[in-house]
Design an enzyme around this catalytic site. Structure first.
Site, PDB file in Angstrom:
ATOM      1  CB  THR A  87      -0.902   0.025   1.252  1.00  0.00           C
ATOM      2  OG1 THR A  87      -1.648  -1.184   1.296  1.00  0.00           O
ATOM      3  CG2 THR A  87      -1.853   1.208   1.210  1.00  0.00           C
ATOM      4  CE  LYS A 162      -5.170  -1.054   1.647  1.00  0.00           C
ATOM      5  NZ  LYS A 162      -5.343  -2.324   2.290  1.00  0.00           N
ATOM      6  CE  LYS A 237       1.498   2.325   4.089  1.00  0.00           C
ATOM      7  NZ  LYS A 237       2.137   1.066   3.722  1.00  0.00           N
TER       8      LYS A 237
HETATM    9  P1  NAD Z   1       6.094  -5.687   7.402  1.00  0.00           P
HETATM   10  O1  NAD Z   1       6.802  -4.531   8.014  1.00  0.00           O
HETATM   11  O2  NAD Z   1       5.778  -6.890   8.245  1.00  0.00           O
HETATM   12  O3  NAD Z   1       6.913  -6.209   6.122  1.00  0.00           O
HETATM   13  C1  NAD Z   1       7.666  -5.381   5.255  1.00  0.00           C
HETATM   14  C2  NAD Z   1       8.969  -6.105   4.966  1.00  0.00           C
HETATM   15  O4  NAD Z   1       9.724  -5.356   4.010  1.00  0.00           O
HETATM   16  C3  NAD Z   1       9.865  -6.260   6.208  1.00  0.00           C
HETATM   17  O5  NAD Z   1      10.139  -7.634   6.426  1.00  0.00           O
HETATM   18  C4  NAD Z   1      11.134  -5.473   5.842  1.00  0.00           C
HETATM   19  O6  NAD Z   1      12.325  -6.046   6.351  1.00  0.00           O
HETATM   20  C5  NAD Z   1      11.100  -5.528   4.338  1.00  0.00           C
HETATM   21  N1  NAD Z   1      11.887  -4.492   3.687  1.00  0.00           N
HETATM   22  C6  NAD Z   1      11.927  -3.169   3.990  1.00  0.00           C
HETATM   23  N2  NAD Z   1      12.784  -2.533   3.156  1.00  0.00           N
HETATM   24  C7  NAD Z   1      13.269  -3.484   2.314  1.00  0.00           C
HETATM   25  C8  NAD Z   1      14.189  -3.442   1.226  1.00  0.00           C
HETATM   26  N3  NAD Z   1      14.781  -2.309   0.836  1.00  0.00           N
HETATM   27  N4  NAD Z   1      14.484  -4.621   0.603  1.00  0.00           N
HETATM   28  C9  NAD Z   1      13.887  -5.776   0.987  1.00  0.00           C
HETATM   29  N5  NAD Z   1      13.016  -5.870   1.998  1.00  0.00           N
HETATM   30  C10 NAD Z   1      12.701  -4.732   2.657  1.00  0.00           C
HETATM   31  O7  NAD Z   1       4.742  -5.088   6.774  1.00  0.00           O
HETATM   32  P2  NAD Z   1       3.441  -5.900   6.289  1.00  0.00           P
HETATM   33  O8  NAD Z   1       2.425  -5.906   7.369  1.00  0.00           O
HETATM   34  O9  NAD Z   1       3.872  -7.164   5.637  1.00  0.00           O
HETATM   35  O10 NAD Z   1       2.885  -4.883   5.176  1.00  0.00           O
HETATM   36  C11 NAD Z   1       3.458  -4.786   3.888  1.00  0.00           C
HETATM   37  C12 NAD Z   1       2.583  -3.880   3.032  1.00  0.00           C
HETATM   38  O11 NAD Z   1       1.249  -4.400   2.980  1.00  0.00           O
HETATM   39  C13 NAD Z   1       2.462  -2.449   3.577  1.00  0.00           C
HETATM   40  O12 NAD Z   1       2.494  -1.562   2.485  1.00  0.00           O
HETATM   41  C14 NAD Z   1       1.112  -2.459   4.271  1.00  0.00           C
HETATM   42  O13 NAD Z   1       0.511  -1.177   4.304  1.00  0.00           O
HETATM   43  C15 NAD Z   1       0.328  -3.407   3.390  1.00  0.00           C
HETATM   44  N6  NAD Z   1      -0.811  -4.075   4.055  1.00  0.00           N
HETATM   45  C16 NAD Z   1      -0.661  -4.639   5.285  1.00  0.00           C
HETATM   46  C17 NAD Z   1      -1.748  -5.260   5.887  1.00  0.00           C
HETATM   47  C18 NAD Z   1      -1.620  -5.900   7.251  1.00  0.00           C
HETATM   48  O14 NAD Z   1      -2.651  -6.236   7.844  1.00  0.00           O
HETATM   49  N7  NAD Z   1      -0.405  -6.111   7.769  1.00  0.00           N
HETATM   50  C19 NAD Z   1      -2.986  -5.300   5.228  1.00  0.00           C
HETATM   51  C20 NAD Z   1      -3.094  -4.750   3.958  1.00  0.00           C
HETATM   52  C21 NAD Z   1      -2.008  -4.129   3.379  1.00  0.00           C
END
Ligand code: NAD
Length: 290
Positions: A87, A162, A237
């Protein structure tokens, strides 16, 4: 299919695991999170992308997405598809897609709803922007990771869908919670309130499916001491992204703006961080008008 998967956190980890389980060859990369079972660990984002037919990213924000895309796009093979499921802001989604298209690649922005539970179960909903040919390439992957994929138009439109959805959700949850707190003060029983509203014109997903009052309606995070679920921080966010987009597009969104103010206060100044976004109900219930 050969797939590169970058960003293996709470969402990306189980999504990549489901693709591997379905028989796809998945190379994964994350700065911190470990590769799930069945996914091969790549040494860098570019290494994960090399030779892949589809490269999927699931990253925290637009700035990180832009940095990863700049590294990955030159390493991708001609005709491959860059599929971002994070997102992020609409501008970043469109900029990354343009960069991919210029390099002869397909590009899709495909943010999800359904949360960590949906990612694990493979029942996410994808809202997809980008061209039709890229959408067809990615369709079998959407079918593994999700239950539904809606093609919303050109690049950026997935993110637009979204944030519009979540702006409605944020404002609706806030007003549902304040209405419960008002009902309490008027002496109206919460069960009666639910029974009326859930079958009347005030009904919504926030009331009917994800009721913020403990012990009322279907099971929801309210029944689990407001553990997320969908964390208030993530709602904050998405509301920020919606107001950033509204500003850029000169759209008048007073309810979205007020919902943003509320979640800023709840998460940054009160005890909302790490709690479910429906925990606004105990917040309102403990307050008066002052
Ligand atoms: P998270 O923080 O658990 O995962 C993100 C991952 O990206 C981390 O493991 C981090 O180490 C990695 N990362 C960061 N920079 C990086 C880079 N340069 N290279 C490689 N890896 C890198 O977050 P999440 O909950 O998995 O969410 C991910 C996305 O999904 C976000 O944009 C969030 O808004 C969206 N989202 C989350 C949810 C939810 O319920 N968690 C629901 C819908 C959408």
């Amino acid at each position: 299919m050969r797939i590169g998967f970058i960003g293996l956190g709470n969402m990306g980890g189980p999504m990549a695991a489901n693709l591997a389980k379905a028989g796809h060859e998945v190379a994964g990369f994350d700065l911190a999170a470990p590769c799930p079972e069945g996914v091969t660990t790549a040494a860098s984002a570019a290494a994960a992308a090399k030779g892949a037919e589809v490269v999927i990213t699931m990253l925290p924000n637009g700035e990180i997405l832009r940095a990863v895309a700049a590294e990955v796009i030159p390493a991708m093979r001609a005709g491959a598809v860059f599929l971002d499921c994070s997102t992020v802001d609409v501008d970043s989604a469109r900029a990354v897609a343009a960069q991919a298209n210029e390099a002869g690649l397909g590009a899709l922005d495909a943010p999800v709803s359904g949360g960590v539970g949906g990612a694990q179960a493979g029942t996410l909903t994808f809202m997809v922007g980008g061209d039709a040919a890229a959408f067809e390439t990615a369709r079998p992957l959407f079918e593994v990771m999700g239950a539904k994929a809606v093609h919303c138009g050109p690049s950026g439109n997935g993110q637009a869908a979204k944030i519009c959805n979540n702006m409605i959700l944020g404002a609706t949850m806030a007003v549902t919670c304040e209405a419960f707190a008002l009902a309490d003060k008027l002496g109206l029983d919460r069960q009666a309130m639910f029974d009326v509203v859930s079958t009347s014109s005030g009904q919504s997903w926030s009331m009917n499916t994800y009721c913020p009052a403990p012990g009322i309606g279907p099971k929801s995070p309210a029944d689990n001491d407001y553990k997320p679920g969908f964390a208030a921080d993530l709602m904050l966010k998405d509301l920020r992204l919606s107001q950033q987009a509204a500003e850029a597009a000169d759209a008048d969104t007073p309810m979205g703006a007020r919902a943003l103010e509320l979640y800023v206060q709840f998460v940054e100044q009160e005890d909302g961080e790490g709690r479910d976004f429906s925990a606004l109900l105990p917040r309102f219930a403990a307050r008066g008008r002052g």
